[in-house]
Enzyme design. Structure first.
Site, PDB file in Angstrom:
ATOM      1  CE  LYS A   1      -3.351  -2.874  -0.053  1.00  0.00           C
ATOM      2  NZ  LYS A   1      -4.205  -3.370   1.012  1.00  0.00           N
TER       3      LYS A   1
HETATM    4  C1  LIG Z   1      -5.130  -4.477   1.419  1.00  0.00           C
HETATM    5  C2  LIG Z   1      -6.604  -4.439   1.409  1.00  0.00           C
HETATM    6  C3  LIG Z   1      -7.372  -4.886   2.490  1.00  0.00           C
HETATM    7  C4  LIG Z   1      -6.799  -5.619   3.659  1.00  0.00           C
HETATM    8  O1  LIG Z   1      -5.764  -4.989   4.300  1.00  0.00           O
HETATM    9  P1  LIG Z   1      -4.750  -5.847   5.201  1.00  0.00           P
HETATM   10  O2  LIG Z   1      -3.961  -4.756   5.865  1.00  0.00           O
HETATM   11  O3  LIG Z   1      -3.938  -6.681   4.279  1.00  0.00           O
HETATM   12  O4  LIG Z   1      -5.545  -6.647   6.161  1.00  0.00           O
HETATM   13  C5  LIG Z   1      -8.751  -4.714   2.431  1.00  0.00           C
HETATM   14  N1  LIG Z   1      -9.349  -4.153   1.363  1.00  0.00           N
HETATM   15  C6  LIG Z   1      -8.638  -3.735   0.296  1.00  0.00           C
HETATM   16  C7  LIG Z   1      -9.367  -3.117  -0.837  1.00  0.00           C
HETATM   17  C8  LIG Z   1      -7.250  -3.882   0.287  1.00  0.00           C
HETATM   18  O5  LIG Z   1      -6.564  -3.492  -0.792  1.00  0.00           O
END
Ligand SMILES: *Cc1c(COP(=O)(O)O)cnc(C)c1O
Length: 397
Positions: A197
């Site tokens: 991210k």
């Molecule tokens: C990355 C992501 C999540 C989950 O996040 P984590 O930190 O990996 O638990 C949920 N929704 C979307 C759209 C994501 O890209």
């Protein structure tokens, strides 16, 4: 020079080392911030969590930020805070990571999947309106790839039917809609700090809201449903605490919070770099008939967590899997986001079936995510463009 023989057929690859689709950037300041916490008294539930939350609220321009230990925990806390329970329906987009819908199941609610706009792959408000029933309580919209959904229309529907909206903003930190930042567009907005991210704490997440009651519920929820935390009790010298809700241990550690605060300071530059890469891709792919980038919505500032193309399969003699394999062989770490959630075996076992969201299913056959992350050089960007051109022209119908 790159030959005309594809790497997958034994030709010279565009690059020798695989370029990943996403990658974190960690600098010496980030490392120093983590090390300082490791030398301090508080490894978890200490002062760095509140410092991070304060930095996040001011970066977004929102009243409350509640830090948790993943984006998934953020979604779960949001669904809990809205009081979703068995019998409640929550409208969800299928074009997302499974966690967006799983959060509804965690609380015993029923995810109701609705179709997407075929150009942006964002939840289509028209399909949302048709899916509302007596039992609908909320909508989970996902700012897919980093572009905010149509919250004006979604809120018009929500107000008519007394629904709440969660923005799964895990892709979209740094984006905005008509001048309003992502993180302020819905009742609750959730973010992830997984390494792919925009900013990372290894694992981590946060929920933003302007509603003080929802924020308080989520603060308890991340700490077993208990009304005070260790830091608060150490300040007052009291041992007493009570559990009010069935919560979880979803706490973010202090060293993760320090890392995320340090990363947050560089967010604006990183979003700008992602946008610049996207503009280079847009210009190049406008010349390639088999490659169609996702559409842009008027008034939306796109944060470009992902750069997604839809292959014009009619103009190719092979399917997405062949293009995927050929690009990987060229050294380009393409990926697919996402298999529509309800097509996963777990959801099929709950009775969800193929055909539920035909536009999402059709898009799933065509999509590829190309590398985009701030540390990519212009040469890396050009490699991606060259490889996409090489492979799609080789396989032109
Ligand atoms: C990355 C992501 C999540 C989950 O996040 P984590 O930190 O990996 O638990 C949920 N929704 C979307 C759209 C994501 O890209």
């Amino acid at each position: 020079m790159v030959g005309t023989v594809l790497a997958i057929d034994g030709g010279t690859p565009v690059r020798r080392l695989l370029l990943p689709y996403g990658r974190q950037t960690i600098d010496d300041e980030d490392i120093a911030a983590v090390v300082a916490v490791l030398r301090s008294d508080w490894l978890t539930t200490g002062p760095k969590v509140a410092e991070f939350e304060a930095a996040f609220t001011s970066a977004i321009g929102v009243s409350h930020a509640v830090a948790v230990n993943s984006g998934t925990a953020a979604l779960h806390a949001a669904v809990f805070a809205l009081g979703i329970q068995p019998g409640d329906e929550v409208i969800v987009t299928p074009m997302t990571f499974a966690a967006s819908a799983n959060a509804v199941l965690y609380q015993g609610g029923t995810p109701v999947f609705v179709d997407v706009d075929p150009d942006t792959l964002l939840i289509d408000p028209g399909t949302v309106r048709r899916a509302v029933t007596e039992r609908t309580r909320a909508i989970i919209a996902v700012d897919y790839a980093g572009q905010p959904c149509d919250y004006d229309t979604l809120y018009a529907i929500a107000r008519e039917h007394n629904l709440r909206i969660i923005d799964d903003a895990c892709h979209a930190i740094g984006g905005s809609l008509n001048g309003r930042p992502v993180g302020t567009l819905a009742d609750l907005s959730t973010f992830s700090f997984h390494p792919v991210k925009h900013i990372t704490s290894g694992e981590g997440g946060v929920i933003t809201t302007d509603d003080a009651d929802l924020a308080a519920r989520m603060r308890r929820f991340r700490n077993h449903g208990i009304d005070s935390d260790h830091h608060q009790r150490s300040k007052t010298g009291s041992w007493f605490y009570e559990m009010h809700d069935l919560g979880f241990n979803y706490r973010l550690t202090d060293f993760q919070s320090a890392l995320c605060t340090s990363q947050l300071a560089r967010l604006d530059g990183w979003v700008a770099r992602r946008q610049a890469i996207a503009r280079q891709y847009d210009a190049a792919f406008a010349q390639m008939p088999a490659v169609r980038p996702l559409g842009y919505r008027a008034g939306a500032v796109h944060a470009h967590h992902l750069y997604v193309i839809q292959l014009e399969l009619e103009r190719l003699c092979v399917d997405r899997e062949a293009i995927y394999a050929a690009l990987r062989a060229e050294g380009i770490g393409v990926n697919v986001h996402y298999i529509p959630v309800y097509l996963h075996p777990y959801y099929r076992e709950q009775g969800y079936q193929t055909g539920l969201c035909p536009l999402a299913e059709a898009a799933y056959q065509r999509i590829l995510s190309l590398p985009v992350f701030p540390a990519m050089s212009d040469a890396d960007v050009q490699d991606v463009i060259d490889a996409v051109g090489k492979v799609t022209s080789f396989y032109a119908a």
